[in-house]
Design an enzyme around this catalytic site. Structure first.
Site, PDB file in Angstrom:
ATOM      1  N   HIS A   1      21.032  -6.538  -4.369  1.00 24.84           N
ATOM      2  CA  HIS A   1      20.007  -5.679  -4.960  1.00 24.84           C
ATOM      3  C   HIS A   1      20.402  -4.225  -4.844  1.00 24.84           C
ATOM      4  O   HIS A   1      20.835  -3.761  -3.788  1.00 24.84           O
ATOM      5  CB  HIS A   1      18.661  -5.902  -4.268  1.00 24.84           C
ATOM      6  CG  HIS A   1      17.585  -4.992  -4.786  1.00 24.84           C
ATOM      7  ND1 HIS A   1      17.169  -5.017  -6.099  1.00 24.84           N
ATOM      8  CD2 HIS A   1      16.853  -4.008  -4.182  1.00 24.84           C
ATOM      9  CE1 HIS A   1      16.227  -4.116  -6.277  1.00 24.84           C
ATOM     10  NE2 HIS A   1      16.025  -3.477  -5.134  1.00 24.84           N
ATOM     11  N   SER A   2      20.258  -3.487  -5.953  1.00 30.78           N
ATOM     12  CA  SER A   2      20.545  -2.057  -6.019  1.00 30.78           C
ATOM     13  C   SER A   2      22.000  -1.809  -5.600  1.00 30.78           C
ATOM     14  O   SER A   2      22.909  -2.410  -6.183  1.00 30.78           O
ATOM     15  CB  SER A   2      19.548  -1.295  -5.143  1.00 30.78           C
ATOM     16  OG  SER A   2      19.545   0.074  -5.456  1.00 30.78           O
ATOM     17  N   MET A   3      22.268  -0.967  -4.603  1.00 34.45           N
ATOM     18  CA  MET A   3      23.650  -0.786  -4.153  1.00 34.45           C
ATOM     19  C   MET A   3      24.296  -2.123  -3.830  1.00 34.45           C
ATOM     20  O   MET A   3      25.495  -2.334  -4.080  1.00 34.45           O
ATOM     21  CB  MET A   3      23.689   0.105  -2.914  1.00 34.45           C
ATOM     22  CG  MET A   3      25.089   0.306  -2.349  1.00 34.45           C
ATOM     23  SD  MET A   3      25.149   0.894  -0.649  1.00 34.45           S
ATOM     24  CE  MET A   3      25.094  -0.663   0.228  1.00 34.45           C
TER      25      MET A   3
ATOM     26  N   ALA B   1      24.071  -4.841  -5.317  1.00 29.43           N
ATOM     27  CA  ALA B   1      24.570  -5.534  -6.507  1.00 29.43           C
ATOM     28  C   ALA B   1      26.021  -5.146  -6.781  1.00 29.43           C
ATOM     29  O   ALA B   1      26.858  -5.997  -7.097  1.00 29.43           O
ATOM     30  CB  ALA B   1      23.697  -5.206  -7.714  1.00 29.43           C
TER      31      ALA B   1
ATOM     32  N   SER C   1      20.820  -7.306  -9.147  1.00 25.22           N
ATOM     33  CA  SER C   1      19.431  -6.876  -9.285  1.00 25.22           C
ATOM     34  C   SER C   1      19.295  -5.364  -9.227  1.00 25.22           C
ATOM     35  O   SER C   1      19.816  -4.721  -8.310  1.00 25.22           O
ATOM     36  CB  SER C   1      18.605  -7.520  -8.156  1.00 25.22           C
ATOM     37  OG  SER C   1      17.312  -6.967  -8.069  1.00 25.22           O
TER      38      SER C   1
END
Length: 253
Positions: free
Chosen positions: A95-97, A99, A122
């Protein structure tokens, strides 16, 4: 492959060990996040899927270790620790970083001859679309305000104001790793890519997620949920259902 799975123990948290699991899901948290963010995912998927949550240096039980503000170094060390766990089908979720980090780890494990069954990314731009918004250069107060403005869930994800002060060095380091990351062209993944995002995510437009399709030859899927950057906190059950389906019901086109 290393001789023992214990060599990378510092990087991996198994909240619900499931030796008989049919598959594994390797999870990578957001900037400033820790492995415990994925405790509910581990609980929800066990025992059929065993979750390996990545614990970055500089937080929780690794607080005494220096942060690693470089995406390449993070990916190298995480991939080395996770390689012994690729002895059964596995997927990656970031998720975010996380990903971007999950993608870079997937590349390294594929190069080692252990491709993933799937990659779930994500709330993040595709690697070749990464940009530096200068968040890692903000003051502590500005970083706290920025996080607090993320769709009203900042407190749920990062904790109260006092704890935020303890997390700031890790958050700043992760922001630097994420924003200074530069994509290096190479072979595309042989695993399908499943992109997920919140419709109202202030960090990334929904349209940006489509660019992830350029990094796989095995199929791409985009799923949009209601919510903002931390949509996955509230859409938890739906995401678990999607992960189970994609792990065990075949590829996308």
């Amino acid at each position: 492959m290393t001789d023992t799975k214990n060599d990378g123990a510092a990087w991996i948290r198994r909240f619900h060990p499931s030796p008989a699991a049919d598959a594994r899901l390797m999870c990578f948290p957001h900037a400033g996040g820790s492995a415990s963010f994925f405790f509910p995912v581990s609980k929800g998927l066990a025992p059929r899927v065993e979750v390996l949550a990545t614990q970055y240096p500089g937080r929780q039980d690794r607080r005494a270790e220096p942060n690693v503000p470089d995406m390449g170094q993070l990916a190298d060390r995480a991939a080395e620790s996770l390689l012994p766990w690729t002895d059964k089908p596995y997927a990656l979720f970031g998720h975010s970083m996380g990903a971007t980090l999950a993608y870079e780890v997937a590349r390294r494990l594929q190069d080692a001859g252990r491709p993933a069954r799937a990659l779930f990314v994500s709330g993040r731009r595709a690697p070749h679309r990464n940009r530096d918004d200068g968040l890692h250069l903000l003051s502590d107060e500005e970083i706290v305000a920025d996080i607090g403005a993320l769709d009203g869930t900042g407190d749920q994800v990062f904790g109260d104001a006092e704890l935020m002060g303890l997390l700031l060095p890790a958050i700043r380091s992760d922001y630097r790793a994420a924003e200074t990351y530069r994509y290096a062209p190479g072979p595309v993944l042989t695993s399908p890519v499943h992109a997920l995002t919140g419709f109202s995510d202030a960090r990334v437009d929904v349209g940006e997620l489509h660019h992830w399709k350029e990094h796989t030859e095995a199929g791409f899927e985009l799923t949009v949920f209601s919510g903002g950057h931390f949509y996955l906190v509230e859409r938890h059950e739906e995401i678990l259902e999607l992960v189970r389906a994609r792990l065990f019901e075949g590829a996308v086109t």
